[in-house]
Design a protein around this motif. Structure first.
Motif, PDB file in Angstrom:
ATOM      1  N   PHE A 127       0.790  -1.224   0.000  1.00 38.54           N
ATOM      2  CA  PHE A 127       0.000   0.000   0.000  1.00 38.54           C
ATOM      3  C   PHE A 127       0.829   1.286   0.000  1.00 38.54           C
ATOM      4  O   PHE A 127       0.270   2.372   0.098  1.00 38.54           O
ATOM      5  CB  PHE A 127      -0.950  -0.003   1.202  1.00 38.54           C
ATOM      6  CG  PHE A 127      -1.831  -1.220   1.229  1.00 38.54           C
ATOM      7  CD1 PHE A 127      -2.877  -1.336   0.332  1.00 38.54           C
ATOM      8  CD2 PHE A 127      -1.588  -2.257   2.113  1.00 38.54           C
ATOM      9  CE1 PHE A 127      -3.693  -2.456   0.329  1.00 38.54           C
ATOM     10  CE2 PHE A 127      -2.393  -3.388   2.116  1.00 38.54           C
ATOM     11  CZ  PHE A 127      -3.450  -3.489   1.225  1.00 38.54           C
ATOM     12  N   THR A 164      -2.742  -8.285  -2.260  1.00 38.39           N
ATOM     13  CA  THR A 164      -4.050  -7.634  -2.185  1.00 38.39           C
ATOM     14  C   THR A 164      -5.148  -8.513  -2.764  1.00 38.39           C
ATOM     15  O   THR A 164      -6.324  -8.334  -2.431  1.00 38.39           O
ATOM     16  CB  THR A 164      -4.043  -6.278  -2.907  1.00 38.39           C
ATOM     17  OG1 THR A 164      -3.614  -6.469  -4.258  1.00 38.39           O
ATOM     18  CG2 THR A 164      -3.098  -5.308  -2.217  1.00 38.39           C
ATOM     19  N   TYR A 188      -6.900  -9.952   1.829  1.00 37.62           N
ATOM     20  CA  TYR A 188      -7.737  -8.881   2.366  1.00 37.62           C
ATOM     21  C   TYR A 188      -9.149  -8.949   1.792  1.00 37.62           C
ATOM     22  O   TYR A 188      -9.329  -9.116   0.589  1.00 37.62           O
ATOM     23  CB  TYR A 188      -7.141  -7.505   2.030  1.00 37.62           C
ATOM     24  CG  TYR A 188      -5.792  -7.244   2.640  1.00 37.62           C
ATOM     25  CD1 TYR A 188      -5.654  -7.000   3.997  1.00 37.62           C
ATOM     26  CD2 TYR A 188      -4.648  -7.247   1.843  1.00 37.62           C
ATOM     27  CE1 TYR A 188      -4.405  -6.757   4.551  1.00 37.62           C
ATOM     28  CE2 TYR A 188      -3.398  -7.005   2.387  1.00 37.62           C
ATOM     29  CZ  TYR A 188      -3.282  -6.765   3.750  1.00 37.62           C
ATOM     30  OH  TYR A 188      -2.042  -6.521   4.297  1.00 37.62           O
ATOM     31  N   SER A 210     -12.825  -6.795   1.393  1.00 39.18           N
ATOM     32  CA  SER A 210     -13.269  -5.416   1.244  1.00 39.18           C
ATOM     33  C   SER A 210     -14.727  -5.309   1.675  1.00 39.18           C
ATOM     34  O   SER A 210     -15.396  -6.320   1.919  1.00 39.18           O
ATOM     35  CB  SER A 210     -13.114  -4.972  -0.212  1.00 39.18           C
ATOM     36  OG  SER A 210     -13.719  -5.908  -1.088  1.00 39.18           O
ATOM     37  N   ASP A 236     -11.507  -0.141  12.058  1.00 40.29           N
ATOM     38  CA  ASP A 236     -10.507  -0.626  11.103  1.00 40.29           C
ATOM     39  C   ASP A 236     -10.668   0.060   9.747  1.00 40.29           C
ATOM     40  O   ASP A 236      -9.680   0.373   9.075  1.00 40.29           O
ATOM     41  CB  ASP A 236     -10.624  -2.143  10.944  1.00 40.29           C
ATOM     42  CG  ASP A 236     -10.251  -2.892  12.208  1.00 40.29           C
ATOM     43  OD1 ASP A 236      -9.116  -2.735  12.682  1.00 40.29           O
ATOM     44  OD2 ASP A 236     -11.114  -3.627  12.725  1.00 40.29           O
ATOM     45  N   THR A 260      -7.925   2.371   7.934  1.00 39.77           N
ATOM     46  CA  THR A 260      -7.494   2.091   6.568  1.00 39.77           C
ATOM     47  C   THR A 260      -7.515   3.346   5.712  1.00 39.77           C
ATOM     48  O   THR A 260      -6.523   3.683   5.037  1.00 39.77           O
ATOM     49  CB  THR A 260      -8.404   1.025   5.931  1.00 39.77           C
ATOM     50  OG1 THR A 260      -8.316  -0.194   6.693  1.00 39.77           O
ATOM     51  CG2 THR A 260      -8.000   0.752   4.501  1.00 39.77           C
ATOM     52  N   LEU A 302      -4.220   5.314   4.236  1.00 41.31           N
ATOM     53  CA  LEU A 302      -4.009   5.408   2.793  1.00 41.31           C
ATOM     54  C   LEU A 302      -3.967   6.861   2.334  1.00 41.31           C
ATOM     55  O   LEU A 302      -3.180   7.224   1.448  1.00 41.31           O
ATOM     56  CB  LEU A 302      -5.119   4.657   2.056  1.00 41.31           C
ATOM     57  CG  LEU A 302      -5.116   3.131   2.191  1.00 41.31           C
ATOM     58  CD1 LEU A 302      -6.326   2.532   1.501  1.00 41.31           C
ATOM     59  CD2 LEU A 302      -3.839   2.522   1.638  1.00 41.31           C
ATOM     60  N   TYR A 324      -3.662   5.717  -4.128  1.00 41.98           N
ATOM     61  CA  TYR A 324      -4.743   5.736  -3.136  1.00 41.98           C
ATOM     62  C   TYR A 324      -5.064   7.161  -2.696  1.00 41.98           C
ATOM     63  O   TYR A 324      -6.237   7.493  -2.478  1.00 41.98           O
ATOM     64  CB  TYR A 324      -4.360   4.882  -1.918  1.00 41.98           C
ATOM     65  CG  TYR A 324      -4.262   3.411  -2.229  1.00 41.98           C
ATOM     66  CD1 TYR A 324      -5.399   2.666  -2.500  1.00 41.98           C
ATOM     67  CD2 TYR A 324      -3.031   2.762  -2.246  1.00 41.98           C
ATOM     68  CE1 TYR A 324      -5.312   1.313  -2.796  1.00 41.98           C
ATOM     69  CE2 TYR A 324      -2.939   1.414  -2.536  1.00 41.98           C
ATOM     70  CZ  TYR A 324      -4.080   0.690  -2.804  1.00 41.98           C
ATOM     71  OH  TYR A 324      -3.988  -0.645  -3.095  1.00 41.98           O
ATOM     72  N   VAL A 349      -9.760  -3.788   3.608  1.00 46.52           N
ATOM     73  CA  VAL A 349      -9.889  -3.290   4.980  1.00 46.52           C
ATOM     74  C   VAL A 349      -8.721  -3.846   5.793  1.00 46.52           C
ATOM     75  O   VAL A 349      -8.545  -5.070   5.893  1.00 46.52           O
ATOM     76  CB  VAL A 349     -11.237  -3.700   5.600  1.00 46.52           C
ATOM     77  CG1 VAL A 349     -11.295  -3.267   7.064  1.00 46.52           C
ATOM     78  CG2 VAL A 349     -12.389  -3.085   4.811  1.00 46.52           C
ATOM     79  N   LEU A 350      -7.929  -2.962   6.361  1.00 48.56           N
ATOM     80  CA  LEU A 350      -6.715  -3.349   7.081  1.00 48.56           C
ATOM     81  C   LEU A 350      -6.971  -3.396   8.576  1.00 48.56           C
ATOM     82  O   LEU A 350      -7.773  -2.623   9.105  1.00 48.56           O
ATOM     83  CB  LEU A 350      -5.598  -2.341   6.785  1.00 48.56           C
ATOM     84  CG  LEU A 350      -5.313  -2.061   5.307  1.00 48.56           C
ATOM     85  CD1 LEU A 350      -4.204  -1.031   5.168  1.00 48.56           C
ATOM     86  CD2 LEU A 350      -4.960  -3.338   4.573  1.00 48.56           C
ATOM     87  N   TYR A 358      -0.962  -2.785  12.964  1.00 49.05           N
ATOM     88  CA  TYR A 358      -0.005  -1.704  12.768  1.00 49.05           C
ATOM     89  C   TYR A 358       0.409  -1.044  14.076  1.00 49.05           C
ATOM     90  O   TYR A 358       1.164  -0.065  14.048  1.00 49.05           O
ATOM     91  CB  TYR A 358      -0.589  -0.691  11.778  1.00 49.05           C
ATOM     92  CG  TYR A 358      -0.764  -1.305  10.403  1.00 49.05           C
ATOM     93  CD1 TYR A 358       0.294  -1.381   9.512  1.00 49.05           C
ATOM     94  CD2 TYR A 358      -1.989  -1.848  10.016  1.00 49.05           C
ATOM     95  CE1 TYR A 358       0.144  -1.960   8.260  1.00 49.05           C
ATOM     96  CE2 TYR A 358      -2.147  -2.437   8.762  1.00 49.05           C
ATOM     97  CZ  TYR A 358      -1.077  -2.488   7.903  1.00 49.05           C
ATOM     98  OH  TYR A 358      -1.234  -3.082   6.662  1.00 49.05           O
ATOM     99  N   PHE A 381       3.134   1.256   9.135  1.00 50.61           N
ATOM    100  CA  PHE A 381       2.386   1.261   7.879  1.00 50.61           C
ATOM    101  C   PHE A 381       3.217   1.828   6.735  1.00 50.61           C
ATOM    102  O   PHE A 381       3.093   1.373   5.586  1.00 50.61           O
ATOM    103  CB  PHE A 381       1.102   2.089   8.041  1.00 50.61           C
ATOM    104  CG  PHE A 381       0.309   2.203   6.765  1.00 50.61           C
ATOM    105  CD1 PHE A 381      -0.590   1.211   6.406  1.00 50.61           C
ATOM    106  CD2 PHE A 381       0.474   3.286   5.914  1.00 50.61           C
ATOM    107  CE1 PHE A 381      -1.303   1.291   5.218  1.00 50.61           C
ATOM    108  CE2 PHE A 381      -0.239   3.381   4.724  1.00 50.61           C
ATOM    109  CZ  PHE A 381      -1.131   2.379   4.374  1.00 50.61           C
TER     110      PHE A 381
END
Length: 616
Positions: free
Chosen positions: A73, A84, A88, A90, A139, A143, A147, A155, A194-195, A200, A205
């Protein structure tokens, strides 16, 4: 066709009452109805009874030659793009038999008013990350903020219309959007991974790392041996395995990706059975390279799988940050030096069509003289655009001739260079009035298209241009591309069926100066910016098509690139151990593979015949 779950009139009491029609739905379509209702059992291109097991082993995605990071990312490092795809989840997922529809995954419903001033997602409380922690609205907030602040410029451009994000409850998240953000922004938000915020706490990150990431998707990273191979295997406790959007999907126990810097070595490895599926990007290899014993015995199949998506915007991009390339006449001259006709017939076996448009082979491709809605969009910018934008068909580069040295094209290029003040001296080299040599750098990290580029650069040398085409290692090329340390770059961008906010990253002014961004040409033009926003905010498909045509016409007038070629299908070679649904996902081949399955009987037969070793 299926419409929304419900729509209602909601009034908010302020100084004066504000009322808006609000839609609450299981899915979202940028334009028009949804194909699948709220109780659909599975996508039509999925086989819910597909056998489970086996490994899909293939060459790396997108031709990326190497990786040294699992953080996908940020700018730093060369990340493995497959991360990705597999680990992960979404908020929503795309239906690949509709051009722009999404259905809930982490999100059970989506809520939005007619003016698209905000969007709210109600999330499934059962959603879990791989470590068992719940997926929450916090979360999602983490995210988006990460980003927007530290993410890759792609992003940051994509999310520029998100003005605020709020976790209204543990499982409801709200995005407040800029005025006229457009429906495409909702889809972009819904598809973002969605991270896990808690991951982190201990892992930065904004740094490159090889720590095994935590996601909420169907697979986890099993092994990562950079830069050679990466393997993802099923999470046995995957929380969403029974959802309709996942029925018939994720049938393989593992996905394995083998990385090759040299594609010739990659083909040899495939022929030896070291991996089982290969997308072939080289027409010469497709025509002549599959004569090895496994193919002759019928153990390897070659397939042409049609693609309903637009072709990639592939070309040789001019970096207009460099002084010499700021002159459009120089860029036009370089176009003349590329002989597509000879290249296609001699090197590509006549299999390709020329790419002229940034939306090639779609209804969004500009053609003829602008009229109607497209002309109305261009009219306010008449004084800022070349006159021929309004009087001539959109620019298409000279096609070339059957001989490798097209003298007519080279004479035209020479005249353009003379007009631009680059005069050939006694030594044949071109210099400007200050005595500076016309020197251009053209780095690349793969030899796979060297046979195409060398004749082009030989033509440039014959014009008196000091062109330095060099193959460098992938890490060096990644670093140079991030800092725009090149004059020419052979690169392809994916084009969306319904383009939107991502266009800012490729052609917007804000991305031109962002280090590590996708705007390789450095185009920074207020007219282009305005037309991009017309695409992003288009209220109907017809409006989007008109805006995209206007944008395409203006971009083509700028001579940003030398458009390359397109096929309209995928050349796929497989060891004959896979099956796939009869009805295929027409709008995304790479994700469509996730609906294939492993045929154990076929595999065992090839193992028994000594064609493959029993390791998949």
């Amino acid at each position: 066709m299926h419409l929304d779950i419900r729509a209602s009139l909601i009034c908010v009491t302020l100084a004066t009452p504000v009322c808006a029609d609000v839609t609450v739905s299981h899915g979202f379509s940028t334009f028009g109805d949804l194909k699948y209702g709220p109780d659909f059992p599975h996508f039509d291109y999925a086989n819910p009874d597909a056998p489970q097991g086996g490994t899909m082993s293939q060459r790396q995605l997108y031709g990326t030659p190497t990786f040294n990071s699992l953080n996908a990312f940020i700018i730093k490092g060369d990340s493995a793009p497959e991360v990705t795809h597999h680990i992960y989840d979404s908020l929503m997922v795309r239906a690949y038999d509709e051009p722009d529809a999404l259905y809930g995954l982490i999100a059970e419903t989506i809520t939005y008013p007619d003016d698209l001033s905000y969007v709210t997602f109600d999330m499934r409380p059962e959603a879990r990350f791989h470590d068992g922690e719940p997926v929450t609205a916090a979360d999602v907030v983490f995210t988006i903020n990460a980003l927007k602040t530290d993410g890759h410029p792609y992003y940051r451009n994509l999310l520029s219309d998100v003005q605020n994000i709020t976790a209204e409850t543990d499982h409801r998240v709200r995005f407040d959007l800029a005025p006229e953000a457009g429906s495409g922004v909702l889809g972009a938000i819904a598809e973002l991974p969605v991270l896990p915020a808690h991951f982190y706490d201990d892992v930065p990150f904004d740094e490159s790392w090889m720590t095994i990431p935590v996601g909420s998707g169907p697979y986890v990273v099993d092994t990562a041996d950079a830069p050679r191979t990466i393997t993802f295997c099923k999470d046995p406790d995957y929380w969403a395995s029974d959802l309709p959007v996942n029925a018939g999907k994720n049938n393989f126990d593992c996905f394995n990706y083998e990385y090759f810097v040299d594609d010739t070595v990659g083909l040899e490895a495939f022929a030896a059975g070291e991996y089982l599926m290969r997308v072939e990007y080289r027409s010469a290899s497709w025509a002549t390279g599959y004569d090895f014993p496994a193919a002759q015995n019928g153990w390897v199949k070659q397939m042409m799988l049609p693609d309903g998506r637009p072709p990639s915007a592939q070309g040789i991009w001019f970096n207009m940050r460099q002084p010499a390339l700021q002159d459009i006449r120089v860029r036009e001259a370089l176009e003349y030096a590329f002989n597509f006709e000879w290249t296609n017939e001699t090197l590509f076996y006549g299999t390709y069509n020329r790419t002229d448009s940034f939306f090639e082979n779609t209804e969004m491709e500009a053609s003829g003289i602008p009229e109607g809605a497209e002309l109305a969009l261009l009219e306010p910018f008449r004084d800022d655009l070349p006159a021929d934008v309004f009087t001539e068909p959109p620019h298409s580069p000279y096609a070339g001739a059957a001989s490798p040295r097209d003298r007519a094209a080279l004479r035209a290029a020479s005249r353009l260079l003379d007009d631009a003040g680059w005069i050939a001296g006694d030594d044949g080299m071109r210099r400007n009035a200050a005595g500076e040599l016309l020197s251009l750098s053209f780095p690349d990290d793969s030899r796979s298209l060297e046979r195409v580029i060398v004749p082009f650069t030989e033509n440039l040398k014959s014009l008196g241009i000091d062109i330095n085409f060099e193959i460098i290692d992938p890490s060096s090329w990644s670093e140079r591309r991030q800092t725009y340390d090149f004059d020419l770059s052979l690169t392809a961008w994916g084009v969306e069926v319904t383009p939107g906010a991502e266009l800012r990253a490729f052609y917007g002014s804000a991305s031109a100066a962002a280090e590590g961004g996708n705007n390789l040409s450095g185009v920074a033009d207020p007219v282009v910016d305005a037309l991009i926003e017309k695409v992003v905010a288009a209220p109907t498909r017809d409006d989007l098509v008109a805006a995209a045509r206007a944008l395409d016409r203006v971009l083509r007038s700028k001579h940003l690139w030398i458009g390359n070629w397109h096929l309209g299908a995928h050349r796929v070679a497989v060891w004959d151990v896979f099956d796939m649904p009869e009805q295929r996902a027409i709008y995304d081949f790479n994700r469509g593979v996730e609906f294939w399955w492993f045929d154990r009987d076929k595999y065992d037969a090839l193992v028994a015949a000594g064609a493959l070793t029993d390791r998949f």
